[in-house]
Design a protein around this motif. Structure first.
Motif, PDB file in Angstrom:
ATOM      1  N   TRP A   1     -20.009  -5.897  11.631  1.00 43.53           N
ATOM      2  CA  TRP A   1     -18.679  -6.149  12.153  1.00 43.53           C
ATOM      3  C   TRP A   1     -17.936  -4.782  12.218  1.00 43.53           C
ATOM      4  O   TRP A   1     -17.723  -4.108  11.280  1.00 43.53           O
ATOM      5  N   LYS A   2     -17.478  -4.553  13.426  1.00 47.82           N
ATOM      6  CA  LYS A   2     -16.472  -3.428  13.481  1.00 47.82           C
ATOM      7  C   LYS A   2     -14.917  -3.913  13.126  1.00 47.82           C
ATOM      8  O   LYS A   2     -14.513  -4.858  13.980  1.00 47.82           O
ATOM      9  N   ILE A   3     -14.277  -3.501  12.091  1.00 45.00           N
ATOM     10  CA  ILE A   3     -12.898  -3.935  12.042  1.00 45.00           C
ATOM     11  C   ILE A   3     -11.934  -3.019  12.787  1.00 45.00           C
ATOM     12  O   ILE A   3     -11.216  -3.574  13.330  1.00 45.00           O
ATOM     13  N   ASN A   4     -12.303  -1.953  13.116  1.00 42.14           N
ATOM     14  CA  ASN A   4     -11.452  -0.863  13.975  1.00 42.14           C
ATOM     15  C   ASN A   4     -12.329   0.109  14.284  1.00 42.14           C
ATOM     16  O   ASN A   4     -13.443   0.173  14.139  1.00 42.14           O
ATOM     17  N   ASP A   5     -11.694   1.113  14.941  1.00 40.14           N
ATOM     18  CA  ASP A   5     -12.721   2.453  15.254  1.00 40.14           C
ATOM     19  C   ASP A   5     -13.473   3.093  14.360  1.00 40.14           C
ATOM     20  O   ASP A   5     -14.530   3.899  14.328  1.00 40.14           O
ATOM     21  N   ASN A   6     -13.026   2.964  13.003  1.00 39.32           N
ATOM     22  CA  ASN A   6     -13.670   3.773  12.065  1.00 39.32           C
ATOM     23  C   ASN A   6     -13.897   3.052  10.927  1.00 39.32           C
ATOM     24  O   ASN A   6     -14.613   3.704   9.787  1.00 39.32           O
ATOM     25  N   LEU A   7     -13.714   1.526  10.834  1.00 38.62           N
ATOM     26  CA  LEU A   7     -13.952   0.803   9.643  1.00 38.62           C
ATOM     27  C   LEU A   7     -15.201  -0.419   9.936  1.00 38.62           C
ATOM     28  O   LEU A   7     -14.587  -0.938  10.820  1.00 38.62           O
ATOM     29  N   GLY A   8     -15.925  -0.770   9.242  1.00 38.39           N
ATOM     30  CA  GLY A   8     -16.910  -1.701   9.330  1.00 38.39           C
ATOM     31  C   GLY A   8     -17.347  -2.400   8.070  1.00 38.39           C
ATOM     32  O   GLY A   8     -17.502  -1.813   7.024  1.00 38.39           O
ATOM     33  N   VAL A   9     -17.750  -3.639   8.262  1.00 38.10           N
ATOM     34  CA  VAL A   9     -18.227  -4.270   7.139  1.00 38.10           C
ATOM     35  C   VAL A   9     -19.613  -4.961   7.523  1.00 38.10           C
ATOM     36  O   VAL A   9     -19.614  -5.142   8.718  1.00 38.10           O
TER      37      VAL A   9
END
Length: 301
Positions: free
Chosen positions: A123-131
């Motif tokens: 999943w993309k949390i925002n443009d630079n962070l994912g889990v």
């Protein structure tokens, strides 16, 4: 001929039993090689298509009376699908490990270890962070030097990829489906943590990596859990069609493994297939043509 084969199998079984009784490079109880995902942004989404990762490493653990040595080779195919599950990218992974070991300076033994089949959602949390969440399983292996229990593998990863950085933590949790192997070696559940902090500079990337592994508590009397924590560095270069990563790690702490391990790694990341991009379609336009006989006319393109 049959008696000769039985003798060789008995010799291998004896070797394995001796290895199980002593610390060894390849006898960490983790089904996944500790550190196997360092250098990778495992929490981030990847381009749609099929990728291949080939990771090879050579390790030497300072045990007595002689060092233990091991060569681990892993081929992983990753299919990043166009499908979404719960809003995340669905991808599938299949791995094939082939490893070789030389316990206490003895003869090298090699074989196909436990393949891994799994699915992962990122999943993309925002443009630079994912889990991401990873669920699958290791198949049992008939190789005497391998873990011979099937197991469930879960992984939880988080990645920051802004400004050329790759800062990733990937937690592995393994659940063994058998308590003992056919050679009476005890298995326990395990937990690994792989850590990466690298910076991309043009086609180069440099930074630090680290990993830890530990057996989880068991009620078996006299069982000695193993564990380690290692740190090191990474240098990589992105060629036009593939990327090469090199890493060197060294244990700074170990438990019941008999000595510290030094491991040299090399990984090739190769995209095998990408879906063809459809050419941009020209939108419908209205043009006006004039001729002296018919007057104004409309043609749709």
């Amino acid at each position: 001929m049959k008696s000769g084969q039985n003798a060789r199998r008995a010799a291998l079984a004896t070797t394995f039993a001796c290895l199980a009784a002593m610390p060894g490079t390849a006898l960490a109880r983790s089904a996944a090689l500790p550190g196997i995902t360092i250098g990778l942004p495992t929490g981030w989404q990847v381009p749609e298509g099929v990728q291949m990762a080939i990771t090879t490493s050579f390790a030497e653990r300072s045990t007595r009376p002689r060092d233990n040595q091991g060569n681990n080779n892993l081929v992983v195919f990753l299919w990043a699908t166009p499908w979404k599950v719960l809003g995340g990218q669905l991808r599938f992974l299949q791995s094939f490990p082939f490893n070789a070991q030389s316990p206490q300076g003895g003869p090298w033994q090699a074989g196909l270890f436990q393949p891994l089949t799994t699915a992962q959602i990122a999943w993309k949390i925002n443009d630079n962070l994912g889990v991401s969440y990873f669920l699958g399983g290791f198949w049992p292996s008939d190789t005497l030097l391998a873990l011979r229990s099937a197991s469930i593998a879960q992984r939880f990863a988080i990645s920051y990829v802004g400004d050329g950085w790759n800062v990733t933590a990937n937690l592995h949790y393994g659940t063994m489906l058998a308590e003992n192997s056919p050679t009476n070696v005890h298995y326990s559940d395990y937990m690994n943590l792989d850590l990466t902090a690298t910076k991309r500079i043009g086609k180069w990337a440099v930074g630090a990596v680290a990993f830890g592994s530990t057996d989880l508590p068991t009620n078996r009397p006299g069982y000695r859990p193993v564990g380690q924590f290692a740190m090191g560095g990474l240098v990589s270069y992105a060629f036009d069609t593939f990327t090469v990563q090199t890493m060197l790690t060294r244990d700074i702490a170990q438990r019941n493994l008999g000595g510290e391990e030094t491991r040299a790694w090399m990984r090739f990341l190769v995209p095998l297939w990408r879906p063809e991009k459809k050419p941009d379609q020209v939108p419908n336009r209205v043009t006006v043509r004039r001729n002296s006989a018919a007057g104004p006319g409309v043609a749709r393109e």
